[in-house]
Scaffold this active site. Structure first.
Site, PDB file in Angstrom:
ATOM      1  N   GLN A 127     -16.377  -0.843  32.353  1.00  0.00           N
ATOM      2  CA  GLN A 127     -16.097  -2.191  31.831  1.00  0.00           C
ATOM      3  C   GLN A 127     -16.485  -2.288  30.358  1.00  0.00           C
ATOM      4  O   GLN A 127     -17.628  -2.039  29.987  1.00  0.00           O
ATOM      5  CB  GLN A 127     -16.845  -3.259  32.618  1.00  0.00           C
ATOM      6  CG  GLN A 127     -16.476  -4.662  32.141  1.00  0.00           C
ATOM      7  CD  GLN A 127     -17.228  -5.766  32.878  1.00  0.00           C
ATOM      8  OE1 GLN A 127     -18.452  -5.818  32.829  1.00  0.00           O
ATOM      9  NE2 GLN A 127     -16.493  -6.639  33.534  1.00  0.00           N
ATOM     10  N   GLN A 149     -10.904  -0.507  30.418  1.00  0.00           N
ATOM     11  CA  GLN A 149     -11.163  -1.383  31.566  1.00  0.00           C
ATOM     12  C   GLN A 149     -11.595  -2.771  31.090  1.00  0.00           C
ATOM     13  O   GLN A 149     -12.461  -2.898  30.219  1.00  0.00           O
ATOM     14  CB  GLN A 149     -12.252  -0.778  32.458  1.00  0.00           C
ATOM     15  CG  GLN A 149     -12.538  -1.611  33.701  1.00  0.00           C
ATOM     16  CD  GLN A 149     -13.463  -0.899  34.669  1.00  0.00           C
ATOM     17  OE1 GLN A 149     -13.588   0.323  34.650  1.00  0.00           O
ATOM     18  NE2 GLN A 149     -14.112  -1.658  35.526  1.00  0.00           N
ATOM     19  N   ASP A 150     -10.965  -3.808  31.671  1.00  0.00           N
ATOM     20  CA  ASP A 150     -11.337  -5.202  31.377  1.00  0.00           C
ATOM     21  C   ASP A 150     -11.185  -5.540  29.893  1.00  0.00           C
ATOM     22  O   ASP A 150     -12.076  -6.120  29.274  1.00  0.00           O
ATOM     23  CB  ASP A 150     -12.783  -5.489  31.823  1.00  0.00           C
ATOM     24  CG  ASP A 150     -12.954  -5.372  33.330  1.00  0.00           C
ATOM     25  OD1 ASP A 150     -11.936  -5.383  34.036  1.00  0.00           O
ATOM     26  OD2 ASP A 150     -14.102  -5.267  33.790  1.00  0.00           O
ATOM     27  N   ASP A 182      -7.778  -3.474  35.573  1.00  0.00           N
ATOM     28  CA  ASP A 182      -7.970  -4.938  35.484  1.00  0.00           C
ATOM     29  C   ASP A 182      -7.999  -5.403  34.034  1.00  0.00           C
ATOM     30  O   ASP A 182      -8.851  -6.208  33.640  1.00  0.00           O
ATOM     31  CB  ASP A 182      -9.288  -5.349  36.168  1.00  0.00           C
ATOM     32  CG  ASP A 182      -9.378  -4.888  37.609  1.00  0.00           C
ATOM     33  OD1 ASP A 182      -8.331  -4.643  38.224  1.00  0.00           O
ATOM     34  OD2 ASP A 182     -10.510  -4.759  38.114  1.00  0.00           O
ATOM     35  N   ARG A 228      -4.236  -6.883  41.091  1.00  0.00           N
ATOM     36  CA  ARG A 228      -4.933  -6.885  42.374  1.00  0.00           C
ATOM     37  C   ARG A 228      -5.814  -8.134  42.432  1.00  0.00           C
ATOM     38  O   ARG A 228      -6.203  -8.687  41.393  1.00  0.00           O
ATOM     39  CB  ARG A 228      -5.752  -5.610  42.573  1.00  0.00           C
ATOM     40  CG  ARG A 228      -6.842  -5.363  41.536  1.00  0.00           C
ATOM     41  CD  ARG A 228      -7.620  -4.110  41.869  1.00  0.00           C
ATOM     42  NE  ARG A 228      -8.711  -3.874  40.912  1.00  0.00           N
ATOM     43  CZ  ARG A 228      -9.773  -3.123  41.171  1.00  0.00           C
ATOM     44  NH1 ARG A 228      -9.914  -2.546  42.366  1.00  0.00           N
ATOM     45  NH2 ARG A 228     -10.712  -2.935  40.268  1.00  0.00           N
ATOM     46  N   TRP A 254      -8.775 -10.177  42.475  1.00  0.00           N
ATOM     47  CA  TRP A 254     -10.212 -10.175  42.201  1.00  0.00           C
ATOM     48  C   TRP A 254     -10.924 -11.226  43.040  1.00  0.00           C
ATOM     49  O   TRP A 254     -12.036 -10.996  43.535  1.00  0.00           O
ATOM     50  CB  TRP A 254     -10.419 -10.434  40.700  1.00  0.00           C
ATOM     51  CG  TRP A 254     -11.841 -10.406  40.241  1.00  0.00           C
ATOM     52  CD1 TRP A 254     -12.877  -9.705  40.790  1.00  0.00           C
ATOM     53  CD2 TRP A 254     -12.385 -11.090  39.114  1.00  0.00           C
ATOM     54  NE1 TRP A 254     -14.030  -9.916  40.077  1.00  0.00           N
ATOM     55  CE2 TRP A 254     -13.753 -10.763  39.038  1.00  0.00           C
ATOM     56  CE3 TRP A 254     -11.845 -11.949  38.156  1.00  0.00           C
ATOM     57  CZ2 TRP A 254     -14.588 -11.270  38.056  1.00  0.00           C
ATOM     58  CZ3 TRP A 254     -12.676 -12.441  37.172  1.00  0.00           C
ATOM     59  CH2 TRP A 254     -14.030 -12.113  37.113  1.00  0.00           C
TER      60      TRP A 254
END
Length: 234
Positions: free
Chosen positions: A26, A48-49, A70, A138, A140
């Site tokens: 993250q 990521q993120d 994500d 997806r 969360w």
């Protein structure tokens, strides 16, 4: 990470980047809690993120957003228009998920609407799409809500379209919709069969996720000077 709060934040022609790389997991590049905020012709880059659209009403126009896991996430009420949304090559055996919207309760008016955009991948990933499967999103949280409308989807997008978070979690309660998308990754025949997935063919239903209705944008976007499309155009 750049974080903005307070009403009416506007950024134009800027780049927000987190250079930590995929191995750091993250690593947010930009987080917004600014109501009535606009990003115009900006680049938001990470792995990521990448983009934490945490809360409030947000509008992204002609932006480039890149990442792996994500990489557009949060619980804001957000519309992305005419954006380049590009998955990247991440860690070995990793799966890319473009969105992870975090709506927790049915009564919440939050969600992500992605319209007139290019959903694809960076060249090195496109050259080996089977090495890193890429999905539209997806769930969360339990009532995760995301809609892709009138956008191009390249071959980088898996035929199933969407990925589970953890077993059957949220598959009955989420709201994932696709409306009039096109391109090799936009076919609906092999999409997930979850109760919460909607292959939308009702224009009135799709209108609920436009700038004018989802963001009530006609009441505040004109004053920003940033161009936008209020409805579906067709």
């Amino acid at each position: 990470m750049q974080t903005v709060k307070g009403q009416g934040f506007i950024a134009r022609d800027m780049t927000f980047e987190n250079t930590a790389g995929p191995q750091k997991h993250q690593a947010v590049a930009f987080r917004s809690d600014s109501d009535l905020s606009v990003l115009f012709r900006c680049a938001i880059r990470g792995y990521q993120d990448t983009l934490y659209a945490h809360s409030m009403r947000q509008f992204y126009r002609e932006c480039q957003i890149t990442g792996t896991v994500d990489f557009i996430f949060g619980d804001g009420t957000v519309v992305f228009q005419n954006c380049q949304i590009l998955a990247r090559k991440g860690l070995p055996n990793q799966k890319n998920t473009i969105t992870a919207q975090g709506r927790r309760e049915l009564a919440e008016t939050t969600g992500f609407s992605i319209q007139f955009s290019n959903i694809s991948a960076e060249p090195d990933l496109l050259a080996s799409v089977n090495s890193t499967p890429t999905y539209l999103g997806r769930p969360w949280k339990l009532y995760s809500r995301t809609v892709f409308m009138q956008s191009y989807m390249s071959s980088a997008i898996r035929a199933e379209g969407w990925l589970e978070w953890n077993g059957n979690f949220a598959l009955d309660t989420l709201y994932y919709g696709e409306y009039m998308n096109y391109g090799p990754g936009a076919g609906l025949d092999s999409r997930v069969k979850w109760p919460g997935f909607h292959a939308m063919n009702d224009s009135a239903q799709a209108s609920n996720f436009t700038v004018s209705q989802f963001l009530l944008g006609n009441s505040w976007l004109p004053s920003t000077g940033v161009k936008y499309t209020a409805g579906r155009m067709v």
